[in-house]
Design an enzyme around this catalytic site. Structure first.
Site, PDB file in Angstrom:
ATOM      1  N   ASP A  31       0.853  -1.189   0.000  1.00  0.00           N
ATOM      2  CA  ASP A  31       0.000   0.000   0.000  1.00  0.00           C
ATOM      3  C   ASP A  31       0.890   1.241   0.000  1.00  0.00           C
ATOM      4  O   ASP A  31       1.876   1.318   0.740  1.00  0.00           O
ATOM      5  CB  ASP A  31      -0.928   0.001   1.227  1.00  0.00           C
ATOM      6  CG  ASP A  31      -2.077   0.980   1.072  1.00  0.00           C
ATOM      7  OD1 ASP A  31      -3.228   0.513   0.990  1.00  0.00           O
ATOM      8  OD2 ASP A  31      -1.815   2.202   1.029  1.00  0.00           O
ATOM      9  N   ASN A  87     -12.898  -3.188   2.294  1.00  0.00           N
ATOM     10  CA  ASN A  87     -13.858  -2.087   2.315  1.00  0.00           C
ATOM     11  C   ASN A  87     -14.780  -2.214   1.100  1.00  0.00           C
ATOM     12  O   ASN A  87     -14.304  -2.439  -0.020  1.00  0.00           O
ATOM     13  CB  ASN A  87     -13.125  -0.744   2.276  1.00  0.00           C
ATOM     14  CG  ASN A  87     -12.267  -0.530   3.513  1.00  0.00           C
ATOM     15  OD1 ASN A  87     -12.638  -0.922   4.606  1.00  0.00           O
ATOM     16  ND2 ASN A  87     -11.099   0.064   3.328  1.00  0.00           N
ATOM     17  N   GLN A  94     -14.570   2.338   0.966  1.00  0.00           N
ATOM     18  CA  GLN A  94     -13.843   1.976  -0.253  1.00  0.00           C
ATOM     19  C   GLN A  94     -13.531   3.228  -1.061  1.00  0.00           C
ATOM     20  O   GLN A  94     -14.413   4.072  -1.290  1.00  0.00           O
ATOM     21  CB  GLN A  94     -14.662   0.990  -1.098  1.00  0.00           C
ATOM     22  CG  GLN A  94     -13.889   0.441  -2.285  1.00  0.00           C
ATOM     23  CD  GLN A  94     -14.655  -0.644  -3.047  1.00  0.00           C
ATOM     24  OE1 GLN A  94     -15.821  -0.923  -2.750  1.00  0.00           O
ATOM     25  NE2 GLN A  94     -14.001  -1.252  -4.006  1.00  0.00           N
ATOM     26  N   VAL A  96     -10.830   2.930  -3.764  1.00  0.00           N
ATOM     27  CA  VAL A  96     -10.463   2.392  -5.083  1.00  0.00           C
ATOM     28  C   VAL A  96     -11.470   1.299  -5.426  1.00  0.00           C
ATOM     29  O   VAL A  96     -11.554   0.279  -4.722  1.00  0.00           O
ATOM     30  CB  VAL A  96      -9.032   1.837  -5.085  1.00  0.00           C
ATOM     31  CG1 VAL A  96      -8.718   1.208  -6.437  1.00  0.00           C
ATOM     32  CG2 VAL A  96      -8.027   2.936  -4.757  1.00  0.00           C
ATOM     33  N   HIS A 100     -10.147  -5.413  -3.550  1.00  0.00           N
ATOM     34  CA  HIS A 100      -8.831  -5.701  -2.984  1.00  0.00           C
ATOM     35  C   HIS A 100      -8.981  -6.043  -1.512  1.00  0.00           C
ATOM     36  O   HIS A 100      -9.908  -5.569  -0.836  1.00  0.00           O
ATOM     37  CB  HIS A 100      -7.880  -4.512  -3.161  1.00  0.00           C
ATOM     38  CG  HIS A 100      -8.418  -3.214  -2.644  1.00  0.00           C
ATOM     39  ND1 HIS A 100      -9.327  -2.457  -3.361  1.00  0.00           N
ATOM     40  CD2 HIS A 100      -8.215  -2.549  -1.489  1.00  0.00           C
ATOM     41  CE1 HIS A 100      -9.636  -1.374  -2.657  1.00  0.00           C
ATOM     42  NE2 HIS A 100      -8.983  -1.412  -1.510  1.00  0.00           N
ATOM     43  N   HIS A 102      -6.947  -5.801   2.065  1.00  0.00           N
ATOM     44  CA  HIS A 102      -5.813  -5.249   2.808  1.00  0.00           C
ATOM     45  C   HIS A 102      -5.269  -6.354   3.718  1.00  0.00           C
ATOM     46  O   HIS A 102      -6.041  -7.001   4.445  1.00  0.00           O
ATOM     47  CB  HIS A 102      -6.255  -4.084   3.702  1.00  0.00           C
ATOM     48  CG  HIS A 102      -6.778  -2.890   2.958  1.00  0.00           C
ATOM     49  ND1 HIS A 102      -6.040  -1.737   2.780  1.00  0.00           N
ATOM     50  CD2 HIS A 102      -7.967  -2.664   2.341  1.00  0.00           C
ATOM     51  CE1 HIS A 102      -6.763  -0.848   2.097  1.00  0.00           C
ATOM     52  NE2 HIS A 102      -7.934  -1.387   1.830  1.00  0.00           N
TER      53      HIS A 102
HETATM   54  P1  AMP Z   1      -9.783   1.264   0.039  1.00  0.00           P
HETATM   55  O1  AMP Z   1     -10.158   2.364   0.973  1.00  0.00           O
HETATM   56  O2  AMP Z   1     -10.044  -0.101   0.604  1.00  0.00           O
HETATM   57  O3  AMP Z   1     -10.358   1.459  -1.358  1.00  0.00           O
HETATM   58  O4  AMP Z   1      -8.218   1.325  -0.063  1.00  0.00           O
HETATM   59  C1  AMP Z   1      -7.495   1.763  -1.175  1.00  0.00           C
HETATM   60  C2  AMP Z   1      -6.043   1.689  -0.796  1.00  0.00           C
HETATM   61  O5  AMP Z   1      -5.274   1.792  -1.977  1.00  0.00           O
HETATM   62  C3  AMP Z   1      -5.581   2.773   0.161  1.00  0.00           C
HETATM   63  O6  AMP Z   1      -5.051   2.173   1.352  1.00  0.00           O
HETATM   64  C4  AMP Z   1      -4.505   3.521  -0.638  1.00  0.00           C
HETATM   65  O7  AMP Z   1      -3.429   3.925   0.172  1.00  0.00           O
HETATM   66  C5  AMP Z   1      -4.091   2.460  -1.646  1.00  0.00           C
HETATM   67  N1  AMP Z   1      -3.540   2.974  -2.894  1.00  0.00           N
HETATM   68  C6  AMP Z   1      -4.069   3.947  -3.687  1.00  0.00           C
HETATM   69  N2  AMP Z   1      -3.295   4.137  -4.764  1.00  0.00           N
HETATM   70  C7  AMP Z   1      -2.257   3.284  -4.662  1.00  0.00           C
HETATM   71  C8  AMP Z   1      -1.117   2.999  -5.456  1.00  0.00           C
HETATM   72  N3  AMP Z   1      -0.871   3.654  -6.607  1.00  0.00           N
HETATM   73  N4  AMP Z   1      -0.242   2.054  -5.034  1.00  0.00           N
HETATM   74  C9  AMP Z   1      -0.473   1.389  -3.882  1.00  0.00           C
HETATM   75  N5  AMP Z   1      -1.529   1.601  -3.089  1.00  0.00           N
HETATM   76  C10 AMP Z   1      -2.413   2.540  -3.466  1.00  0.00           C
END
Ligand code: AMP
Ligand code: ZN
Length: 111
Positions: A31, A87, A94, A96, A100, A102
């Site tokens: 992350d 998430n 969420q 992204v 995924h 974590h």
């Molecule tokens: P979520 O809130 O579950 O959608 O988490 C998205 C996660 O993606 C967050 O913890 C961000 O820090 C991580 N993230 C976003 N962009 C990138 C990236 N380019 N490389 C690695 N992690 C990322």
């Protein structure tokens, strides 16, 4: 591949990542904003928006991810345990919208 999805771009190799594992079904990378000493994202290669969009054809993929998690945790030195978070949707935190998991460890306190 969704053109406006950051994780699809990482999978396609057009955006760099700190990759720790890859196979035919998933890619795993660190992350970019870690919330714990170990903070990995386990990302299916297929663009699935969230848990809410899972279909029966994804059952093998999801089982693969579940069984991969303890293996990854061990490789990361998390011998005493780890935390997994998924998430789902805006109200679930969420950000992204490409499914995924974590995988976190190293300093986990009670929830
Ligand atoms: P979520 O809130 O579950 O959608 O988490 C998205 C996660 O993606 C967050 O913890 C961000 O820090 C991580 N993230 C976003 N962009 C990138 C990236 N380019 N490389 C690695 N992690 C990322
Ligand atoms: Zn995607």
């Amino acid at each position: 591949m969704h053109a406006d999805c950051i994780f699809c771009k990482i999978i396609a190799g057009t955006i760099p990542c700190d990759q720790v594992y890859s196979d035919e079904l998933v890619i795993v990378f660190k992350d970019i904003q870690p919330r714990s000493p170990v903070h990995l994202l386990v990302v299916p290669r297929e663009h699935i928006i969230s848990l809410s969009e899972l279909e029966p054809r994804h059952d093998a993929l999801m089982a693969h991810i579940m069984r991969l998690l303890p293996t990854l945790a061990k490789q990361q030195g998390l011998e005493d345990g780890f935390r997994t978070v998924i998430n789902t949707g805006p109200a679930g935190g969420q950000v992204v919208f490409h499914l995924h998991v974590h995988l976190m460890g190293g300093n986990i306190r009670g929830i």
